[in-house]
Design a protein around this motif. Structure first.
Motif, mmCIF file in Angstrom:
data_model
loop_
_atom_site.group_PDB
_atom_site.id
_atom_site.type_symbol
_atom_site.label_atom_id
_atom_site.label_comp_id
_atom_site.label_asym_id
_atom_site.label_seq_id
_atom_site.Cartn_x
_atom_site.Cartn_y
_atom_site.Cartn_z
ATOM 1 N N LEU A 136 0.835 -1.198 0.000
ATOM 2 C CA LEU A 136 0.000 0.000 0.000
ATOM 3 C C LEU A 136 0.870 1.248 0.000
ATOM 4 O O LEU A 136 1.810 1.360 0.797
ATOM 5 C CB LEU A 136 -0.909 0.003 1.229
ATOM 6 C CG LEU A 136 -1.878 -1.193 1.322
ATOM 7 C CD1 LEU A 136 -2.655 -1.116 2.607
ATOM 8 C CD2 LEU A 136 -2.819 -1.165 0.149
ATOM 9 N N ALA A 137 0.586 2.199 -0.860
ATOM 10 C CA ALA A 137 1.331 3.477 -0.853
ATOM 11 C C ALA A 137 0.781 4.329 0.265
ATOM 12 O O ALA A 137 -0.366 4.759 0.232
ATOM 13 C CB ALA A 137 1.186 4.183 -2.188
ATOM 14 N N MET A 138 1.586 4.544 1.310
ATOM 15 C CA MET A 138 1.119 5.195 2.540
ATOM 16 C C MET A 138 1.429 6.690 2.587
ATOM 17 O O MET A 138 0.988 7.396 3.481
ATOM 18 C CB MET A 138 1.744 4.502 3.760
ATOM 19 C CG MET A 138 1.463 2.985 3.802
ATOM 20 S SD MET A 138 -0.282 2.631 3.847
ATOM 21 C CE MET A 138 -0.690 3.394 5.411
ATOM 22 N N LEU A 175 -5.794 3.299 7.829
ATOM 23 C CA LEU A 175 -5.315 2.052 7.244
ATOM 24 C C LEU A 175 -4.747 1.149 8.330
ATOM 25 O O LEU A 175 -3.778 1.508 8.993
ATOM 26 C CB LEU A 175 -4.247 2.332 6.199
ATOM 27 C CG LEU A 175 -4.765 3.017 4.925
ATOM 28 C CD1 LEU A 175 -3.612 3.334 4.014
ATOM 29 C CD2 LEU A 175 -5.778 2.150 4.221
ATOM 30 N N PRO A 176 -5.303 -0.066 8.497
ATOM 31 C CA PRO A 176 -4.779 -0.980 9.525
ATOM 32 C C PRO A 176 -3.532 -1.700 9.010
ATOM 33 O O PRO A 176 -3.254 -1.702 7.813
ATOM 34 C CB PRO A 176 -5.933 -1.960 9.733
ATOM 35 C CG PRO A 176 -6.592 -2.012 8.395
ATOM 36 C CD PRO A 176 -6.495 -0.614 7.833
ATOM 37 N N CYS A 177 -2.791 -2.294 9.916
ATOM 38 C CA CYS A 177 -1.592 -3.037 9.529
ATOM 39 C C CYS A 177 -1.304 -4.101 10.568
ATOM 40 O O CYS A 177 -1.774 -4.034 11.702
ATOM 41 C CB CYS A 177 -0.393 -2.098 9.365
ATOM 42 S SG CYS A 177 0.046 -1.214 10.876
ATOM 43 N N GLU A 178 -0.529 -5.105 10.150
ATOM 44 C CA GLU A 178 -0.046 -6.146 11.051
ATOM 45 C C GLU A 178 1.473 -6.159 11.124
ATOM 46 O O GLU A 178 2.055 -6.538 12.128
ATOM 47 C CB GLU A 178 -0.532 -7.512 10.559
ATOM 48 C CG GLU A 178 -2.036 -7.673 10.598
ATOM 49 C CD GLU A 178 -2.475 -9.035 10.085
ATOM 50 O OE1 GLU A 178 -1.599 -9.783 9.608
ATOM 51 O OE2 GLU A 178 -3.682 -9.354 10.165
ATOM 52 N N ARG A 179 2.138 -5.775 10.012
ATOM 53 C CA ARG A 179 3.593 -5.772 9.948
ATOM 54 C C ARG A 179 4.056 -4.470 9.324
ATOM 55 O O ARG A 179 3.280 -3.767 8.668
ATOM 56 C CB ARG A 179 4.093 -6.940 9.080
ATOM 57 C CG ARG A 179 3.578 -8.298 9.496
ATOM 58 C CD ARG A 179 3.905 -9.332 8.436
ATOM 59 N NE ARG A 179 3.261 -8.999 7.160
ATOM 60 C CZ ARG A 179 3.478 -9.630 6.020
ATOM 61 N NH1 ARG A 179 4.343 -10.628 5.998
ATOM 62 N NH2 ARG A 179 2.856 -9.285 4.910
ATOM 63 N N ASP A 180 5.326 -4.137 9.501
ATOM 64 C CA ASP A 180 5.878 -2.937 8.874
ATOM 65 C C ASP A 180 5.740 -2.995 7.357
ATOM 66 O O ASP A 180 5.527 -1.974 6.703
ATOM 67 C CB ASP A 180 7.357 -2.784 9.258
ATOM 68 C CG ASP A 180 7.541 -2.409 10.736
ATOM 69 O OD1 ASP A 180 6.549 -1.991 11.359
ATOM 70 O OD2 ASP A 180 8.678 -2.542 11.232
ATOM 71 N N GLU A 181 5.851 -4.241 6.794
ATOM 72 C CA GLU A 181 5.765 -4.364 5.344
ATOM 73 C C GLU A 181 4.421 -3.889 4.799
ATOM 74 O O GLU A 181 4.331 -3.456 3.647
ATOM 75 C CB GLU A 181 5.985 -5.827 4.933
ATOM 76 C CG GLU A 181 7.418 -6.319 5.120
ATOM 77 C CD GLU A 181 7.659 -6.821 6.535
ATOM 78 O OE1 GLU A 181 6.839 -6.535 7.432
ATOM 79 O OE2 GLU A 181 8.692 -7.504 6.738
ATOM 80 N N ASP A 182 3.352 -3.970 5.645
ATOM 81 C CA ASP A 182 2.034 -3.522 5.192
ATOM 82 C C ASP A 182 2.003 -2.022 4.942
ATOM 83 O O ASP A 182 1.117 -1.515 4.248
ATOM 84 C CB ASP A 182 0.969 -3.901 6.217
ATOM 85 C CG ASP A 182 0.834 -5.404 6.375
ATOM 86 O OD1 ASP A 182 1.214 -6.109 5.417
ATOM 87 O OD2 ASP A 182 0.368 -5.867 7.426
#
Length: 762
Positions: A2-4, A58-65
């Motif tokens: 995802l482009a954050m 935007l939710p996330c689980e890891r830094d890569e998200d």
């Protein structure tokens, strides 16, 4: 991904502008004033301003998200389930008139001079800030040799003017476009983050402008997440929030509609699981319940075995499935009747269900008389005759087994008379039974068989001689010999010597040949005196069959022969011909003296001479040059060749143009040609005298695998690889007489394939 982070500042341009000395003034020029400067320009262009934080929704689980794939925006992190922006790269070089930018994809800083940020009459120097322009007389004096900052020019009234950097935009929104000062060329680097649609389940979109199917931005769609768990009864879906799969079991998908095997269920990871069949037992102990698949209900079946008491004499118990019998539902059986109707027996039933009939025993030997119930005493009046009694030589069946005088050591029954037999010689004879119940050594009338048929110690004594025996004699030539008794024992055969007596002009050994085997002709008249063909690689010589004798008969010719031998250390093709000889010749080849021929050849190329060719393994081989008939002998010309061939394969001789088949399966590598290191097979052909040809071999359009072809004899004459795709076509000019190879080689080390080979030009 995802482009954050959204970069809303200037477009990122990679243009490294070095100080090239095109601005005038240098260090001695007074510093420019701040009048007219855009003092806020660096704050915008150094990559530190106007950068938004990641969308907190935007939710996330890891830094890569959270990684937007941009190095200039810093490294994003996943903090407590939400994406947090990274620390942007700061690119301020401290010079106010330069445009400072962070360039993707590697996050490097560039500073580009901006003359507009300087007071009128001054230009921006990347090292010295605003300075007076450098005086010049030509464009060449202003050229800094750098492609990426454009072409500098000379303005006689102003001085050196900066060039316009080249435009590197490739028109694709997903690429990062820049001018590379190292290569002096524009380059467009793909940035996958610019293609992301923010959805997880449809896969990761990629920036691939060159691929078929790329959209106007240069993006190609991603590969959707594969959620099929291989279990047919589960509903497999992708969770868009996490991008992970889940599988929901559906029992209905497992139902086979059969009542008797229970209700099936679906389990994750295991699939459909069998149900538990219904319990169908009832209160009657001797019945067995079962589920009837035809009616989808339980039924009860009687099990008589459940009622058995293990006793046969009281009859077979049965099961009453009606419920009318109290207890376990078992009904008693009918007792077994054992009356045999004989007054001389006492009848009873004994377990396990066997009727016993006790009969009378008149001679008191403990055995019941035969014929009374189960009695087996064959003579109830003699106590010495009964089953198990000792057999004696008296012509009587003492043990009641139906055979008299069959005890230990007895061969016959007393008084049984003469019977037929086979003598030790295999002839038909007779023998009689003695008073000791033994048979007389079987005898017959004497026959012509070299054996003692009548047992008198002498063989064939009624005939003129003993079959199979021999005796010394004198041949018709007056030499010592032997003769054998003939098959009818009526006399002896003709006297023959073991070998010829050379020089007596007589047939001592009786084979129809006079002095055969005697050295009366050429030195190589015998195989043991064969002349060596040297060098083995090839040559010509003259010889003669005059005065030679005939030793070899297995090829069917009647003329005499002389011998030569050739030795090869590797698998080779050997070739021989007698072209140029004035009379009718023949050739034969064998692996040893006295061994059978491996090749015979007669009348080739439309002549009475011969051309013999064979593929042989390492060893020594013997060539016989024959006069076809005994009436035509004399001098001959012999030509020979030998050269190595591939160490394996099944060689095929080619005699005409056409298409030939073969295979490299099971062959070995070892042939040296222009290309290829794989296994090979080969074919060979011969040419007649004064014959010249251009022979062509081809696998084009005939095979699908990578082939190499060569034409050779003692050396490779022509070789070809990849003449028509991965296949080959090879041609060579050849002339005769002689022999040649066509080798089909596989390019790679391990190809073992069938092939078809076209041959033309023969």
């Amino acid at each position: 991904m995802l482009a954050m982070v959204v970069v809303r500042a200037w477009a990122l341009v990679v243009s490294l502008v070095a100080h090239a000395g095109c601005a005038t003034g240098g260090r001695d020029t007074p510093p420019a004033t701040d009048a007219g400067r855009d003092t806020g320009r660096d704050a915008v262009m150094d990559g530190t301003a106007d950068v938004e934080s990641p969308d907190a929704r935007l939710p996330c689980e890891r830094d890569e998200d959270c990684d937007d794939g941009l190095r200039c925006s810093g490294v994003e992190r996943c903090v407590e389930g939400r994406c947090a922006a990274g620390e942007p790269v700061r690119c301020d070089d401290g010079v106010r008139c330069t445009r400072d930018e962070c360039a993707e994809p590697d996050g490097t800083c560039t500073s580009r001079p901006d003359d507009g940020a300087c007071p009128a009459g001054l230009v921006c120097d990347a090292a010295d800030d605003c300075v007076a322009p450098r005086a010049c007389a030509s464009d060449a004096e202003c050229d800094d040799g750098m492609f990426c900052n454009g072409v500098e020019r000379c303005d006689p009234s102003f001085g050196c003017r900066r060039g316009e950097p080249p435009s590197c935009d490739d028109g694709r929104a997903c690429t990062l476009d820049r001018c590379n000062p190292t290569t002096d060329a524009c380059e467009s680097l793909p940035d996958d983050g610019r293609c992301s649609d923010g959805r997880r389940c449809n896969g990761v979109e990629l920036c691939r402008p060159a691929e078929p199917g790329a959209d106007a931005r240069g993006c190609v769609v991603g590969t959707p997440v594969a959620c099929d768990d291989g279990i047919a009864c589960t509903q497999d879906v992708c969770d868009e929030a996490t991008g992970t799969c889940r599988s929901e079991p559906r029992d209905a998908a497992c139902d086979d509609g059969v009542f008797c095997n229970g209700s099936e269920r679906c389990e994750p990871m295991r699939g459909c699981q069998a149900g538990t069949p219904p319990a169908c037992e009832d209160a009657i102990g001797c019945t067995r319940g079962r589920c009837d698949a035809a009616t989808d209900r339980c039924v009860q079946e009687p099990d008589d075995a459940a009622c058995q008491d293990g006793l046969a004499c009281n009859g077979m118990e049965r099961c009453d499935a009606t419920g009318a019998t109290p207890g376990r539902g078992c009904v008693a059986g009918t007792a077994l009747r054992c009356d045999d109707g004989l007054a001389c027996t006492t009848d009873r039933c004994v377990e396990p269900g066997r009727c016993e009939h006790q009969g009378s025993d008149a001679d008191g030997d403990g055995f019941v008389a035969l014929g009374c119930g189960a009695g087996n005493d064959c003579n109830d009046a003699n106590p010495r005759v009964h089953p198990g009694a000792t057999e004696v030589c008296d012509g009587v069946d003492n043990d009641c087994n139906g055979r008299p005088d069959d005890g230990a050591g007895m061969q016959c029954a007393l008084g049984s008379g003469v019977r037929s037999c086979t003598t030790s010689c295999g002839s038909s004879g007779t023998q009689t039974c003695t008073a000791a119940c033994t048979l007389t050594p079987c005898t017959a009338s004497e026959a012509c068989n070299g054996c003692d048929d009548d047992g008198d110690g002498a063989a064939d004594e009624d005939f003129a001689c003993v079959r199979g025996t021999s005796r010394g004699c004198t041949t018709a030539c007056g030499t010592a010999g032997t003769q054998s008794c003939n098959a009818s024992c009526s006399g002896y055969s003709v006297c023959r010597a073991a070998a010829e007596t050379c020089g007596n002009g007589c047939d001592d050994d009786g084979n129809g040949l006079i002095d055969d085997g005697c050295p009366t002709g050429p030195t190589n008249d015998a195989c043991s005196a064969a002349i060596v063909l040297s060098p083995a690689s090839g040559g010509t010589l003259s010889g003669t069959t005059s005065g030679a004798r005939r030793d070899v008969t297995d090829c069917g010719w009647t003329g005499p022969e002389v011998f030569y031998r050739i030795s090869v250390s590797v698998r080779s093709l050997v070739y021989f011909d007698t072209f140029g000889t004035s009379y009718d010749t023949s050739l034969s080849l064998r692996p040893a003296c006295g061994a059978g021929q491996i090749a015979c050849e007669d009348d080739d190329c439309g002549t009475l001479q011969d051309q013999l060719v064979a593929v042989v393994d390492p060893g020594t081989y013997y060539l016989a040059v024959h006069a076809f008939s005994s009436g035509s002998t004399g001098a001959f010309q012999l030509r020979w060749q030998s050269f190595p061939v591939p160490t394996n394969g099944t060689p095929t001789r080619i005699t005409a143009n056409g298409t030939y088949s073969g295979s490299t399966a099971g062959t070995a590598s070892g042939w040296t040609s222009c290309a290829g290191s794989g296994v090979e097979n080969f074919h060979y052909f011969t040419l007649c005298p004064s014959t010249s040809r251009t022979v062509t071999a081809s696998t084009c359009s005939l095979v699908t695998w990578d082939t190499v072809l060569s034409i050779a004899n003692a050396s490779v004459l022509a070789c070809a690889d990849d003449s028509c795709g991965l296949q080959s076509s090879v041609s060579a000019a050849v002339s005769g007489p002689g022999a040649y190879l066509i080798v089909v080689d596989s390019y790679s080390c391990c190809s073992t394939n069938a092939y078809s080979l076209s041959v033309s030009g023969l």
